[in-house]
Motif scaffolding. Structure first.
Motif, PDB file in Angstrom:
ATOM      1  N   ASP A 212      40.538  37.600  35.377  1.00 26.28           N
ATOM      2  CA  ASP A 212      41.947  37.690  35.759  1.00 26.28           C
ATOM      3  C   ASP A 212      42.640  36.415  35.290  1.00 26.28           C
ATOM      4  OD1 ASP A 212      44.431  37.963  36.830  1.00 26.28           O
ATOM      5  OD2 ASP A 212      43.780  38.288  38.896  1.00 26.28           O
TER       6      ASP A 212
ATOM      7  N   CYS B   4      45.360  34.072  38.030  1.00 27.94           N
ATOM      8  CA  CYS B   4      44.964  34.770  39.260  1.00 27.94           C
ATOM      9  C   CYS B   4      45.654  34.227  40.493  1.00 27.94           C
ATOM     10  CB  CYS B   4      43.455  34.651  39.439  1.00 27.94           C
ATOM     11  SG  CYS B   4      42.909  32.933  39.654  1.00 27.94           S
TER      12      CYS B   4
ATOM     13  N   THR C 174      44.594  39.041  43.572  1.00 24.73           N
ATOM     14  CA  THR C 174      43.579  39.094  42.522  1.00 24.73           C
ATOM     15  C   THR C 174      42.315  39.821  43.003  1.00 24.73           C
ATOM     16  OG1 THR C 174      42.317  37.789  40.917  1.00 24.73           O
ATOM     17  CG2 THR C 174      42.645  36.772  43.080  1.00 24.73           C
TER      18      THR C 174
END
Lengths: 362, 362
Positions: B60, B63, B69
């Motif tokens: 991610d 994030c 996330t």
């Protein structure tokens, strides 16, 4: 009866980078690591083998907040780099407990960011923390001596392994040593089993732990000297009514200094790794170490820097198991008692550190 | 002349998990992500392809500190899990600037630790942060609209792109829009070039950004409404002599809301990724969102929760570029002015969010 105060997995070195931080007070651990690295570099050159990866991934298990982990990773990368294509990319994983101060660690990473890729991995290294076959080199320095829990019976007055008169495994009671050793072996097995799944065939697992020469006691070396002083400070505080006797009797530093042969025997029982190298390295004397880090070896400085060094890794355990409010007082007393007993240091053995290179069987 | 205040790469959402933290004030971003995920899940099912890895790695990019996330990663893992062997292991990498509060992130990871392996990766996602071909899925939500620097000329009185009367890209000046769009395109290219090296052939890059419908202006939607109010608060403080006019004129929120067709055209120019899906999703109205998160939609609550939400992602920029000492006052004024202008909200468009699935060419 004192309750069995099991010290749970997961307590960390003092965070941040202030005067009492592990970051500023781990020079001893650094010297040990640098000594070991001379041999480890050679071992890597001679033993590492694997086929053409896109990138090489290395993990430091129990990295703390730096700076030692950065220096160690740099050594390993250089040793590997000598052997492989210079365009090989590296991914370095820093593993420690979730309470470790990763923010401080990340802010101090010295690597060029687009050449050596860094990542932090929170989690207990006695369990899996990486996917299967995702690492080429696992590394750990001065972390595996920490036990995941107190040895069975160490805090139980009804057990032969009751460690009444000491706060650590001094070596004087064979039953206490047996209990500590058994816990160390269990933890080591868990560590090796987890790493065996994570490290690819032909990859290496390299670690350094403090140990004792075969037949010696922990109380005979410099660390034991410090723990004895710390224990004596706590007992003084019991006498003054500042801490309960039960708490101090139940407090056991969950740390074990393995004899060299014992470690070799434990490692020989593991079916997944082959023991490639084992080195027993005598560390510098305290005076040598001080000279190496440019501290004039005079007693007041020795005592205060010894206090900072011990505090950086013992503070959290004492807060948790004896009491937060007494920590400052304990370490003030430590400095004083360390100076008073300084002359005994000459009789103490230098520390034995054991470095190991294991290779994952294919 | 106002100096060109280039806002450098690398400022983070408000850390920790206190009342003003991003952790507690990112419910809007969560709703956007959850809406997008319905379509993204389907897209993953239909487009992801790669051969038998030991484990699947997902990153991610941008994030922040959670919890969004975690929810996004869980969605992706579930979507992938439906397609592959249930024993497949996952490694999830959380990437954000080095100043992101990774300690808070790590303490809140909800995944079972020995099933989904987590790691934090500090670094700028406009550059490489992973080794070559080491990721299967890249993901980013509500991060790519942040520009790596101020658009050329936006703070320069001698430039046609000088953004004198606004603190953001409202859409009213074509020259300002052009400068913001050009910077967005440059940043997007850098992001895609870095990811193209990191993601394996057949792997996916999925992202969501806020946008505007083709032909619409940012000032016509709810976010523009908030930035206009924030700008008006700063101008009031200029009039009262609390902030210098130059500072406010030079302050530009480095954030761009791309039109759908423009984004599609930028992505079409990239040679490494194939555009598999592009969705333009209308978000909930503010009232709907509040109902969804069980907040009674009355004005005082709306204003204070809007303030917290805007503060969580704007606080650091204002501290850095206008002044740390005025932050509390700015946001007190924001709450008041938001309530006063609340009736205008009904005329505003709901936000358009754009979700994209790209596949790395082999």
């Amino acid at each position: 009866m004192a309750s069995d105060t099991t010290i749970p997995v997961g307590y960390s070195m003092t965070g941040g980078d202030g005067p009492d931080s592990y970051y500023r007070n781990s020079i001893f651990q650094r010297a040990v690591m640098e000594d070991a690295m001379k041999m480890v570099n050679e071992g890597i050159q001679e033993t590492l083998e694997f086929i053409d990866p896109n990138s090489l991934s290395i993990a430091d298990f129990g990295c703390s907040v730096g700076p030692n982990t950065f220096i160690a990773m740099q050594h390993i990368i250089e040793a590997v780099g000598l052997k492989y294509d210079p365009s090989l990319e590296f991914q370095v994983f820093f593993n420690d407990h979730v309470n470790n101060d990763f923010n401080t660690l990340f802010r101090n990473i010295p690597f060029p960011p687009q050449v050596i890729f860094s990542a932090g991995v929170p989690g207990h290294f006695h369990t899996r923390v990486f996917p299967k076959a995702s690492l080429h080199i696992g590394y750990s320095s001065y972390a595996l001596q920490w036990l995941s829990r107190n040895p069975d019976g160490a805090a139980d007055p009804n057990s032969p392994a009751w460690n009444k008169d000491s706060i650590y495994c001094s070596g004087h009671s064979p039953q206490v040593v047996k209990a500590y050793s058994a816990q160390f072996q269990r933890d080591l097995e868990q560590f090796l089993n987890a790493r065996a799944q994570e490290i690819v065939g032909g990859g290496l697992l390299i670690f350094t732990v403090p140990g004792v020469p075969d037949g010696a006691l922990c109380s005979q070396n410099y660390h034991g000297f410090c723990y004895d002083i710390l224990g004596a400070c706590l007992l003084d505080m019991v006498k003054e009514g500042l801490v309960s006797q039960e708490k101090v009797e139940a407090f056991n530093i969950p740390m074990y200094y393995t004899p060299v042969k014992e470690l070799e025997s434990f490692l020989g029982k593991n079916g997944d790794f082959r023991l490639e190298r084992i080195y027993a390295i005598q560390s510098d004397t305290l005076e040598d170490l001080q000279r190496r880090i440019n501290i004039e070896p005079t007693i007041p400085i020795v005592a205060s820097s010894a206090t900072s060094a011990v505090r950086a890794f013992m503070e959290e355990a004492i807060k948790k198991h004896v009491g937060e409010e007494i920590v400052d007082s304990v370490f003030e007393r430590f400095t004083k008692k360390f100076s008073q007993n300084y002359c005994q240091l000459a009789e103490k053995q230098t520390l034995t550190n054991i470095s190991v290179i294991l290779k994952r069987k294919p």
